[in-house]
Enzyme design. Structure first.
Site, short mmCIF file in Angstrom:
data_model
loop_
_atom_site.label_atom_id
_atom_site.label_comp_id
_atom_site.label_asym_id
_atom_site.label_seq_id
_atom_site.Cartn_x
_atom_site.Cartn_y
_atom_site.Cartn_z
CB THR A 40 -72.41 6.34 -22.74
OG1 THR A 40 -71.93 6.33 -21.42
CG2 THR A 40 -73.66 5.50 -22.83
CE1 TYR A 53 -73.62 2.86 -19.46
CE2 TYR A 53 -71.59 3.16 -20.71
CZ TYR A 53 -72.54 3.65 -19.86
OH TYR A 53 -72.45 4.93 -19.37
CB THR A 118 -72.36 12.52 -20.73
OG1 THR A 118 -72.46 11.39 -19.83
CG2 THR A 118 -73.03 12.22 -22.06
CG ASP A 119 -69.20 10.41 -16.51
OD1 ASP A 119 -68.67 9.34 -16.14
OD2 ASP A 119 -70.43 10.58 -16.57
CE LYS A 191 -73.89 12.71 -16.94
NZ LYS A 191 -72.95 11.58 -17.14
CD GLU A 313 -70.43 36.26 4.00
OE1 GLU A 313 -71.21 35.54 3.34
OE2 GLU A 313 -70.05 35.99 5.15
N1 DGL Z 1 -68.24 6.46 -18.73
C1 DGL Z 1 -69.00 7.68 -18.82
C2 DGL Z 1 -68.33 8.62 -19.83
O1 DGL Z 1 -67.68 8.13 -20.76
C3 DGL Z 1 -70.40 7.38 -19.21
C4 DGL Z 1 -71.25 8.57 -19.37
C5 DGL Z 1 -71.69 8.79 -20.81
O2 DGL Z 1 -70.87 8.86 -21.74
O3 DGL Z 1 -72.91 8.99 -20.97
O4 DGL Z 1 -68.47 9.84 -19.70
#
Ligand code: DGL
Length: 356
Positions: A40, A53, A118-119, A191, A313
Site C-alpha cells: 500500500t 487502490y 502490511t498484510d 497486524k 493437555e
Molecule cells: N495489498 C496489501 C499489502 O500489500 C495492502 C495492505 C498494506 O500494504 O497496507 O499488504
C-alpha cells in the site's frame, strides 16, 4: 593587480571550504539503502478520499519523492526488489531480499529500510530476523493508506524508519518495523487491525520503543536469538521446505492433514484452540503424519497472546510434536521452514522454538 589576486585567493579558499564541508557532511551522513517490494505504501488510489487502490503501483523513486527530507539525514540509495501486494509475498522474494540485504550490509550500506505491504510484513520481518547476518539496522516500513490518500501515513513512516536506521542505538536490535511512531520487534509482531494506521503491535512483549521528534527512544530489547546470533543461513538455498498451517476449531477433521500428506509437505504448524489443543480426529491424523510420513509438526495457537506451552493437555513427546511457545502460527511456519533446512528431529526443533 594585487587586489585582484587577493580576491581570487579568497574566492578559491571559500570554494575549497564549501567543497570540504559538503564532502564532510556527506561523509558524516550514513548510507541507507531503501529496498522496495510494493504494498500500500506504493499504492495508488482512484481519488484522495476513496478506499480502493492498487498496491505496488508506484516505483521506489516516486515513493521517495514524497519524503525528500530523508536526504537531510542520510545518503539514500534505492532499489526495486519487487512491486507486489504483500498478500502475494513468496519464498523466492524472501530469498532474494535476504541475500541482497546481506550483500549490501557487507558493502557500503550502514542500514537497510525495506518498504513492504502490511498484510504479510510480520512474516517477512521474522524471516529476515532469522537470516540477516549483520547487526546493522534492518527496518521494514509500510502504510495503511495509499500514497495518494489525504494524510497518507507512508511518508511519515519512511522518514521515521530512516531516522531510526541512522541512529547508533539501533545497532544490534534485530529486524524491526517502524510504523505509526512505534518501533516494533520482529520477534512478536502482529497486524492487529484490518484498517487502522496503528495496526501493528507486539502483543506479548510491547513495542521496542517509539520514534519522537525524529529520533528513536528504545524502552526494551529482544531476548530472542536473531541476526548475527541466528544459526540459519540462506546463502546457498534456492528454495525453502514446504510448511502449511492447519487451523483447529469445533469438529475439525483430518481433511487438511490428509491433503498435506498427499502434497508431500515437510512440516505442519497447527493453529490450535486454547493452549494449542486439537480435536481428537485432527490429533490422530497428525500423529500418523509424523510416524508414517516423517512430517514435522509444531503446535501453535489461534489465540493472539500467551505461549503454546509444553506439558499441558497434549503429550508432545509421545506424539513427536514440538510446541511453539511464544511464536504465533505465522512466525512458527517461518521458523519451522528454516529449522527443516537443518534438522527433522522434533527435540532439536523444540530447542529452536525455545530460543528464537
Ligand atoms: N495489498 C496489501 C499489502 O500489500 C495492502 C495492505 C498494506 O500494504 O497496507 O499488504
Amino acid at each position: 593587480m594585487i587586489m585582484r589576486t587577493n580576491i581570487k585567493r579568497v574566492f578559491g579558499l571559500l570554494m575549497m571550504m564549501m567543497v570540504i564541508s559538503i564532502a564532510s557532511n556527506a561523509q558524516a551522513k550514513k548510507t541507507v539503502y531503501i529496498l522496495a517490494t510494493g504494498g500500500t505504501i506504493a499504492g495508488q488510489g482512484a481519488t484522495e478520499v476513496t478506499a480502493g487502490y492498487k498496491a505496488g503501483a508506484i516505483t521506489v523513486d516516486e515513493l521517495l519523492s514524497a519524503v525528500p527530507e530523508i536526504k537531510d539525514i542520510a545518503n539514500i540509495k534505492a532499489e526495486q526488489v519487487a512491486n507486489i501486494g504483500s498478500q502475494d509475498m513468496n519464498d523466492q522474494v524472501w530469498l532474494k531480499l535476504s541475500k541482497r540485504v546481506n550483500e549490501l550490509l557487507n558493502q557500503d550500506a550502514d542500514a537497510i529500510v525495506i518498504t513492504h505491504g502490511t498484510d504479510t510484513q510480520e512474516e517477512t520481518a521474522y524471516f529476515l530476523n532469522l537470516t540477516v547476518k549483520s547487526d546493522k539496522p534492518v527496518i521494514l516500513v509500510g502504510s495503511m493508506r495509499p500514497s495518494t490518500a489525504i494524510s497518507a501515513d507512508g511518508p511519515r513512516n519512511i522518514y521515521n524508519a530512516v531516522a531510526t536506521a541512522v541512529a547508533p542505538e539501533s545497532v544490534g536490535k534485530g529486524v524491526t518495523v517502524v510504523m505509526d511512531d512505534k518501533i516494533l520487534g520482529a520477534d512478536d509482531l502482529a497486524k492487529t487491525n484490518t484498517l487502522s494506521v496503528g495496526t501493528f503491535q507486539n502483543p506479548n512483549y510491547g513495542p521496542l520503543g517509539i520514534v519522537y521528534n525524529g529520533k528513536p527512544i528504545y524502552t526494551r530489547q529482544s531476548l530472542k536469538r536473531h541476526t548475527i546470533n541466528s544459526e540459519f543461513d540462506v546463502t546457498n538455498l534456492s528454495e525453502l521446505p514446504r510448511v502449511e498451517i492447519i487451523l483447529s476449531y469445533s469438529n475439525a477433521t483430518s481433511l487438511f492433514v490428509d491433503a498435506a500428506v498427499k502434497a508431500h509437505v515437510k512440516g505442519i504448524v497447527t493453529a490450535g484452540v486454547g493452549n494449542g489443543n486439537l480435536t481428537t480426529d485432527l490429533q490422530n491424523a497428525l500423529e500418523k503424519a509424523v510416524k508414517n510420513h516423517g512430517i514435522a509438526v509444531v503446535r501453535s495457537s489461534r489465540i493472539m497472546t500467551g505461549p503454546t506451552a509444553q506439558w499441558d493437555e497434549i503429550n508432545d513427546d509421545q506424539l513427536g510434536f514440538s510446541a511453539s511457545w511464544f511464536n504465533n502460527p505465522y512466525r512458527s511456519r517461518v521458523l519451522l521452514m528454516l529449522a527443516l533446512t537443518k534438522t527433522k528431529d522434533y527435540k532439536e526443533i523444540q530447542r529452536m522454538f525455545s530460543e528464537y
